[in-house]
Design a protein around this motif. Sequence first.
Motif, PDB file in Angstrom:
ATOM      1  N   LEU A 182      -1.679  11.568  -7.651  1.00 35.28           N
ATOM      2  CA  LEU A 182      -0.495  11.117  -8.683  1.00 35.28           C
ATOM      3  C   LEU A 182       0.731  11.894  -8.148  1.00 35.28           C
ATOM      4  N   VAL A 183       0.912  13.056  -7.979  1.00 29.68           N
ATOM      5  CA  VAL A 183       1.942  13.831  -7.811  1.00 29.68           C
ATOM      6  C   VAL A 183       2.557  13.472  -6.294  1.00 29.68           C
ATOM      7  N   ALA A 184       1.727  13.193  -5.492  1.00 32.64           N
ATOM      8  CA  ALA A 184       2.072  12.731  -4.112  1.00 32.64           C
ATOM      9  C   ALA A 184       2.700  11.089  -4.078  1.00 32.64           C
ATOM     10  N   ALA A 185       1.957  10.366  -4.993  1.00 32.10           N
ATOM     11  CA  ALA A 185       2.458   8.983  -5.056  1.00 32.10           C
ATOM     12  C   ALA A 185       3.878   8.855  -5.530  1.00 32.10           C
ATOM     13  N   TRP A 186       3.907   9.723  -6.767  1.00 35.43           N
ATOM     14  CA  TRP A 186       5.212   9.692  -7.394  1.00 35.43           C
ATOM     15  C   TRP A 186       6.391  10.084  -6.314  1.00 35.43           C
ATOM     16  N   ALA A 187       5.953  11.011  -5.660  1.00 34.44           N
ATOM     17  CA  ALA A 187       7.075  11.638  -4.551  1.00 34.44           C
ATOM     18  C   ALA A 187       7.519  10.454  -3.639  1.00 34.44           C
ATOM     19  N   GLN A 188       6.183   9.821  -2.948  1.00 37.61           N
ATOM     20  CA  GLN A 188       6.259   8.686  -2.169  1.00 37.61           C
ATOM     21  C   GLN A 188       7.139   7.664  -2.670  1.00 37.61           C
ATOM     22  N   LEU A 189       6.679   7.355  -3.988  1.00 35.56           N
ATOM     23  CA  LEU A 189       7.584   6.301  -4.474  1.00 35.56           C
ATOM     24  C   LEU A 189       9.273   6.321  -4.194  1.00 35.56           C
ATOM     25  N   TYR A 190       9.546   7.812  -4.790  1.00 35.73           N
ATOM     26  CA  TYR A 190      11.090   7.798  -4.603  1.00 35.73           C
ATOM     27  C   TYR A 190      11.401   8.031  -3.113  1.00 35.73           C
ATOM     28  N   GLY A 191      10.709   8.197  -2.255  1.00 29.77           N
ATOM     29  CA  GLY A 191      10.921   8.216  -0.671  1.00 29.77           C
ATOM     30  C   GLY A 191      11.279   7.052  -0.374  1.00 29.77           C
ATOM     31  N   LEU A 192      10.318   5.857  -0.862  1.00 28.20           N
ATOM     32  CA  LEU A 192      10.694   4.545  -0.490  1.00 28.20           C
ATOM     33  C   LEU A 192      11.783   4.133  -1.001  1.00 28.20           C
ATOM     34  N   VAL A 193      12.119   4.388  -2.243  1.00 26.63           N
ATOM     35  CA  VAL A 193      13.327   3.822  -2.931  1.00 26.63           C
ATOM     36  C   VAL A 193      14.542   4.542  -2.165  1.00 26.63           C
ATOM     37  N   SER A 194      14.520   5.628  -2.035  1.00 26.75           N
ATOM     38  CA  SER A 194      15.714   6.361  -1.351  1.00 26.75           C
ATOM     39  C   SER A 194      15.972   5.930  -0.019  1.00 26.75           C
ATOM     40  N   PHE A 195      14.800   5.586   0.957  1.00 24.26           N
ATOM     41  CA  PHE A 195      14.946   5.027   2.212  1.00 24.26           C
ATOM     42  C   PHE A 195      15.950   3.839   2.202  1.00 24.26           C
ATOM     43  N   GLU A 196      15.674   3.024   1.010  1.00 25.64           N
ATOM     44  CA  GLU A 196      16.161   1.781   0.985  1.00 25.64           C
ATOM     45  C   GLU A 196      17.780   1.882   0.646  1.00 25.64           C
ATOM     46  N   GLY A 199      19.857   3.513   3.093  1.00 21.99           N
ATOM     47  CA  GLY A 199      20.183   2.805   4.151  1.00 21.99           C
ATOM     48  C   GLY A 199      19.191   3.296   5.525  1.00 21.99           C
ATOM     49  N   GLN A 200      18.285   3.894   5.177  1.00 22.82           N
ATOM     50  CA  GLN A 200      17.207   4.519   6.017  1.00 22.82           C
ATOM     51  C   GLN A 200      16.369   3.159   6.669  1.00 22.82           C
ATOM     52  N   PHE A 201      16.426   2.118   6.022  1.00 22.20           N
ATOM     53  CA  PHE A 201      15.525   0.935   6.479  1.00 22.20           C
ATOM     54  C   PHE A 201      16.484   0.122   7.201  1.00 22.20           C
ATOM     55  N   ASN A 202      17.821   0.267   7.395  1.00 20.19           N
ATOM     56  CA  ASN A 202      18.588  -0.726   8.381  1.00 20.19           C
ATOM     57  C   ASN A 202      17.994  -0.712   9.745  1.00 20.19           C
ATOM     58  N   ARG A 203      17.859  -2.074  10.017  1.00 17.57           N
ATOM     59  CA  ARG A 203      17.469  -2.351  11.399  1.00 17.57           C
ATOM     60  C   ARG A 203      15.891  -1.980  11.676  1.00 17.57           C
ATOM     61  N   MET A 204      15.150  -1.674  10.531  1.00 24.21           N
ATOM     62  CA  MET A 204      13.804  -1.306  10.645  1.00 24.21           C
ATOM     63  C   MET A 204      12.970  -2.485   9.765  1.00 24.21           C
ATOM     64  N   VAL A 205      13.423  -2.351   8.479  1.00 25.34           N
ATOM     65  CA  VAL A 205      12.422  -3.219   7.402  1.00 25.34           C
ATOM     66  C   VAL A 205      13.626  -4.260   7.030  1.00 25.34           C
ATOM     67  N   GLU A 206      13.124  -5.785   7.157  1.00 22.73           N
ATOM     68  CA  GLU A 206      13.931  -6.942   6.874  1.00 22.73           C
ATOM     69  C   GLU A 206      13.439  -7.361   5.564  1.00 22.73           C
ATOM     70  N   ASP A 207      12.185  -7.720   5.368  1.00 21.33           N
ATOM     71  CA  ASP A 207      11.727  -8.214   3.998  1.00 21.33           C
ATOM     72  C   ASP A 207      11.346  -6.903   3.188  1.00 21.33           C
ATOM     73  N   ARG A 208      12.419  -6.198   2.600  1.00 17.11           N
ATOM     74  CA  ARG A 208      12.206  -5.050   1.876  1.00 17.11           C
ATOM     75  C   ARG A 208      11.443  -5.229   0.495  1.00 17.11           C
ATOM     76  N   GLU A 209      11.793  -6.379   0.022  1.00 17.28           N
ATOM     77  CA  GLU A 209      10.889  -6.675  -1.393  1.00 17.28           C
ATOM     78  C   GLU A 209       9.533  -6.497  -1.114  1.00 17.28           C
ATOM     79  N   ALA A 210       9.108  -7.538  -0.093  1.00 15.09           N
ATOM     80  CA  ALA A 210       7.381  -7.529   0.391  1.00 15.09           C
ATOM     81  C   ALA A 210       6.903  -6.275   0.692  1.00 15.09           C
ATOM     82  N   PHE A 211       7.820  -5.573   1.559  1.00 11.34           N
ATOM     83  CA  PHE A 211       7.242  -4.380   2.061  1.00 11.34           C
ATOM     84  C   PHE A 211       7.162  -3.480   1.039  1.00 11.34           C
TER      85      PHE A 211
END
Length: 230
Positions: A182-196, A199-211
């Motif tokens: 749970l703690v790891a998932a909580w951290a990973q959730l904010y990692g995903l959000v922070s990358f978006e 701007g860390q997903f630029n030129r990497m992830v296009e369909d970000r909602e589905a991803f």
Amino acid sequence: MSTAHGARARARIEVTAAIKDEARRQLAAEGAARLSLRAVARELGMVSSALYRYFPSRDDLLTALIIDAYDSLGESAEAAHDDTAGPFERWVAVCEAVRGWALEHPHEYALIYGSPVPGYTAPDATVPAAARVGLLLIGIARDAHRGPGLALPSLPDGLRPEAERMAADFAPDVPLEVVTVLVAAWAQLYGLVSFEVFGQFNRMVEDREAFFRHAVGQLARGVGLMPGPA
């Protein structure tokens, strides 16, 4: 309450809101590190000594903004949480609400999950607001454990003492095997959000909602939550 006293209370609320609004504008334009009470007072046409009656220091103003941001994020997550849905679906909905709030409020998100503000240490008063999303996710796992059940992950023996400590602190009725993930998932959730957001997903992830939906579904499975029937 006298009429005069009520008018003063309303005026204080209005001025406090105006100070916060101007501070948020400065956050967007300059960043938290450059937030200045004098600059806020100047933009509002106030003398600095008058503003200090509302917020004695920059840190007091920052703390108020941080609590407001955490509470706004928490309210969005809680509004997306549907008790009648299955645990997996509730998890995904809460995570999507976190992402949606962050994309709508990038500067406030940066204040609470971006780089630390030099010279500022958040006081304990920020903890209840900061914990709202985490407690919501813990509650989903707890409900699953009590209801449809969890597919328990493995827990290495060496991590068991830490899991016991964390469970005692904030999740006493959640299986130990689930607490660490749970703690790891909580951290990973904010990692995903922070990358978006940053701007860390630029030129990497296009369909970000589905991803994102797929990624947080994987986090849910890692916690032991399984999707309900289609």
